[in-house]
Motif scaffolding. Structure first.
Motif, PDB file in Angstrom:
ATOM      1  N   PHE A 286     -21.457  20.670   4.517  1.00  0.00           N
ATOM      2  CA  PHE A 286     -22.486  20.702   3.472  1.00  0.00           C
ATOM      3  C   PHE A 286     -22.910  22.143   3.181  1.00  0.00           C
ATOM      4  N   ASP A 287     -23.160  22.914   4.246  1.00  0.00           N
ATOM      5  CA  ASP A 287     -23.638  24.290   4.073  1.00  0.00           C
ATOM      6  C   ASP A 287     -22.556  25.222   3.523  1.00  0.00           C
ATOM      7  N   ALA A 288     -21.341  25.106   4.060  1.00  0.00           N
ATOM      8  CA  ALA A 288     -20.311  26.096   3.727  1.00  0.00           C
ATOM      9  C   ALA A 288     -19.491  25.703   2.498  1.00  0.00           C
ATOM     10  N   ILE A 289     -19.246  24.410   2.324  1.00  0.00           N
ATOM     11  CA  ILE A 289     -18.349  23.969   1.252  1.00  0.00           C
ATOM     12  C   ILE A 289     -19.141  23.284   0.136  1.00  0.00           C
ATOM     13  N   GLY A 290     -20.130  22.515   0.538  1.00  0.00           N
ATOM     14  CA  GLY A 290     -20.998  21.872  -0.449  1.00  0.00           C
ATOM     15  C   GLY A 290     -20.334  20.741  -1.207  1.00  0.00           C
ATOM     16  N   ASP A 291     -19.244  20.231  -0.677  1.00  0.00           N
ATOM     17  CA  ASP A 291     -18.531  19.160  -1.370  1.00  0.00           C
ATOM     18  C   ASP A 291     -17.843  18.268  -0.336  1.00  0.00           C
ATOM     19  N   ARG A 292     -17.584  17.032  -0.741  1.00  0.00           N
ATOM     20  CA  ARG A 292     -16.903  16.110   0.151  1.00  0.00           C
ATOM     21  C   ARG A 292     -15.435  16.529   0.274  1.00  0.00           C
ATOM     22  N   PRO A 293     -14.895  16.675   1.506  1.00  0.00           N
ATOM     23  CA  PRO A 293     -13.492  17.088   1.615  1.00  0.00           C
ATOM     24  C   PRO A 293     -12.527  16.055   1.025  1.00  0.00           C
ATOM     25  N   TYR A 294     -11.428  16.571   0.500  1.00  0.00           N
ATOM     26  CA  TYR A 294     -10.346  15.702   0.013  1.00  0.00           C
ATOM     27  C   TYR A 294      -9.624  15.102   1.215  1.00  0.00           C
ATOM     28  N   LEU A 295      -9.448  15.947   2.239  1.00  0.00           N
ATOM     29  CA  LEU A 295      -8.746  15.504   3.450  1.00  0.00           C
ATOM     30  C   LEU A 295      -9.399  16.161   4.653  1.00  0.00           C
ATOM     31  N   CYS A 296      -9.585  15.371   5.736  1.00  0.00           N
ATOM     32  CA  CYS A 296     -10.017  15.928   7.014  1.00  0.00           C
ATOM     33  C   CYS A 296      -9.013  15.504   8.078  1.00  0.00           C
ATOM     34  N   ALA A 297      -8.822  16.354   9.091  1.00  0.00           N
ATOM     35  CA  ALA A 297      -7.932  16.017  10.204  1.00  0.00           C
ATOM     36  C   ALA A 297      -8.664  16.247  11.507  1.00  0.00           C
ATOM     37  N   GLY A 298      -8.510  15.305  12.444  1.00  0.00           N
ATOM     38  CA  GLY A 298      -9.179  15.434  13.732  1.00  0.00           C
ATOM     39  C   GLY A 298      -8.522  14.566  14.789  1.00  0.00           C
ATOM     40  N   ASP A 299      -8.993  14.718  16.030  1.00  0.00           N
ATOM     41  CA  ASP A 299      -8.359  13.985  17.132  1.00  0.00           C
ATOM     42  C   ASP A 299      -9.351  13.312  18.075  1.00  0.00           C
ATOM     43  N   SER A 300     -10.666  13.597  17.915  1.00  0.00           N
ATOM     44  CA  SER A 300     -11.576  13.065  18.929  1.00  0.00           C
ATOM     45  C   SER A 300     -12.811  12.459  18.272  1.00  0.00           C
ATOM     46  N   PRO A 301     -13.590  11.686  19.053  1.00  0.00           N
ATOM     47  CA  PRO A 301     -14.799  11.074  18.483  1.00  0.00           C
ATOM     48  C   PRO A 301     -15.731  12.104  17.855  1.00  0.00           C
ATOM     49  N   GLY A 302     -15.650  13.365  18.307  1.00  0.00           N
ATOM     50  CA  GLY A 302     -16.457  14.427  17.697  1.00  0.00           C
ATOM     51  C   GLY A 302     -16.098  14.666  16.242  1.00  0.00           C
ATOM     52  N   ASP A 303     -14.930  14.166  15.823  1.00  0.00           N
ATOM     53  CA  ASP A 303     -14.489  14.325  14.424  1.00  0.00           C
ATOM     54  C   ASP A 303     -14.764  13.081  13.575  1.00  0.00           C
ATOM     55  N   HIS A 304     -15.156  11.972  14.211  1.00  0.00           N
ATOM     56  CA  HIS A 304     -15.320  10.727  13.447  1.00  0.00           C
ATOM     57  C   HIS A 304     -16.243  10.886  12.230  1.00  0.00           C
ATOM     58  N   PRO A 305     -17.435  11.514  12.402  1.00  0.00           N
ATOM     59  CA  PRO A 305     -18.310  11.591  11.220  1.00  0.00           C
ATOM     60  C   PRO A 305     -17.645  12.288  10.035  1.00  0.00           C
ATOM     61  N   MET A 306     -16.991  13.461  10.281  1.00  0.00           N
ATOM     62  CA  MET A 306     -16.415  14.170   9.123  1.00  0.00           C
ATOM     63  C   MET A 306     -15.205  13.417   8.568  1.00  0.00           C
ATOM     64  N   LEU A 307     -14.493  12.691   9.431  1.00  0.00           N
ATOM     65  CA  LEU A 307     -13.351  11.909   8.944  1.00  0.00           C
ATOM     66  C   LEU A 307     -13.833  10.790   8.019  1.00  0.00           C
TER      67      LEU A 307
END
Ligand SMILES: [Mg+2]
Length: 361
Positions: A286-307
């Motif tokens: 939100f702070d750095a990009i200010g837009d919903r990502p087109y694609l996110c990549a992650g591997d752990s529960p710490g990434d679930h929210p952004m995914l």
């Protein structure tokens, strides 16, 4: 004679050719890239165990601990509370072989219950907070040293206490390097948002990722200000306080990891907010990009929210982490399977991407 009008060159379609891709995931990513090309759409990657196999924060911590530059004795007492864990009794900073044992226990400080959706958050922050008083140049020097363990004659591991604690040296997955290269080539706005300290990730981008991107034919790699990680307020000789997010934009020497510049900044104990773990990663987006990502990549529960927040999702399924795959299956039941792409990876033994479908259940 009038010159014949040239047709604009048809832009090359995305092709992912590395052998480790799962066929279904590879085709889905290629389609996704072709569809979104040329629009500067934001794409966000987690770093540890997503772009690299291993964890750069843990590897850096391991180097600092094994060399005696970071010891329990030099940490302020209030930073590392003692706590009881089921089956382990009382965990204290002094009770383990070295401080990485405390760190590993502190990654699950609420393990006496099973309802904590964000168990790893405090451990991730602690691993950066313990770097208080170090110069930024010392942190990146430890990261450089950590990466050496990935090369011969080393065996890929950083041993802290012989026979007791060791961590893998981080190394990039060639498939992910290829994916980042294709995204940049097709004009996406690529970011890394990591729960490791920002300087270690930035060093790895500058010295390990960007040279590989150049081998893929790119003139420019990932920019320093597109790397977000955990950081503390920094202090300099004049006693001023600084934030990484501002320095990286305003001080070219700092952004370029210039040794002399980094020597002039020391870490404090105070974190910069928001901290990029769990939903904090969305706050950073939100702070750095200010837009919903087109694609996110992650591997752990710490990434679930952004995914979940992203329009499309690439999940790196670590075969050694069945618990993570179970949690992912629960999440997919909630979100529906649309937009999910899954890629299996082996992080022990013969490490690398595995083209067979990932066991997510
Ligand atoms: Mg990760």
């Amino acid at each position: 004679m009038a010159s014949a009008k040239r047709k604009p060159a048809k832009s090359r379609r995305c092709k992912l050719e590395s052998p480790g891709w799962n066929e279904k995931t590879r085709r889905a990513l290629e389609r996704l890239i072709d569809r979104g090309a040329g629009k500067n759409l934001p794409v966000v990657f987690d770093f540890d165990n997503t772009l690299v196999c291993g964890d750069v924060q843990e590897a850096t911590l391991a180097v600092l601990a094994r060399s005696g530059r970071l010891t329990a004795a030099r940490l302020p007492e209030t930073l590392s509370p003692s706590f009881r864990l089921p089956g382990k009794g009382l965990v204290t900073l002094q009770s383990g072989a070295d401080l990485t044992e405390y760190y590993e226990a502190f990654l699950a400080p609420t393990a006496h219950g099973d309802r904590d959706p964000t168990p790893l958050a405090n451990g991730y922050a602690w691993a950066v907070e313990v770097l208080e008083h170090l110069r930024v140049s010392e942190v990146v020097a430890a990261t450089r040293e950590a990466c050496e363990f990935a090369r011969a004659p080393h065996d890929g591991f950083i041993e802290v206490t012989p026979g007791k604690t060791r961590f893998p040296a981080p190394r990039f997955y060639p498939e992910m390097v290829e994916l980042v290269a294709e995204l940049i080539r097709h004009r996406f706005d690529v970011w890394i948002i990591s729960a490791s300290n920002v300087w270690s990730v930035r060093w790895m981008v500058q010295h390990e990722l960007n040279p590989r991107l150049r081998q893929h034919g790119l003139k420019q790699g990932l920019r320093a200000d597109h790397v977000i990680g955990i950081s503390t307020l920094l202090t300099d000789r004049s006693g001023r306080l600084y934030k990484d997010a501002l320095l990286v934009r305003n001080d070219p020497g700092y952004a370029a990891l210039d040794e002399k510049t980094l020597r002039s900044f020391r870490l404090t104990s105070r974190l910069q907010f928001p901290v990029p773990t769990y939903s904090g990663k969305i706050a950073c987006i939100f702070d750095a990009i200010g837009d919903r990502p087109y694609l996110c990549a992650g591997d752990s529960p710490g990434d679930h929210p952004m995914l979940v927040y992203s329009r499309h999702r690439l999940w790196i399924a670590r075969l050694e982490k069945p618990g993570y795959q179970k949690k992912l299956a629960q999440l997919i039941r909630k979100t529906g399977s649309a937009g999910w792409m899954i890629q299996a990876a082996r992080t022990r033994g013969e490490i690398g991407f595995v083209s067979a479908p990932a066991p997510v259940a």
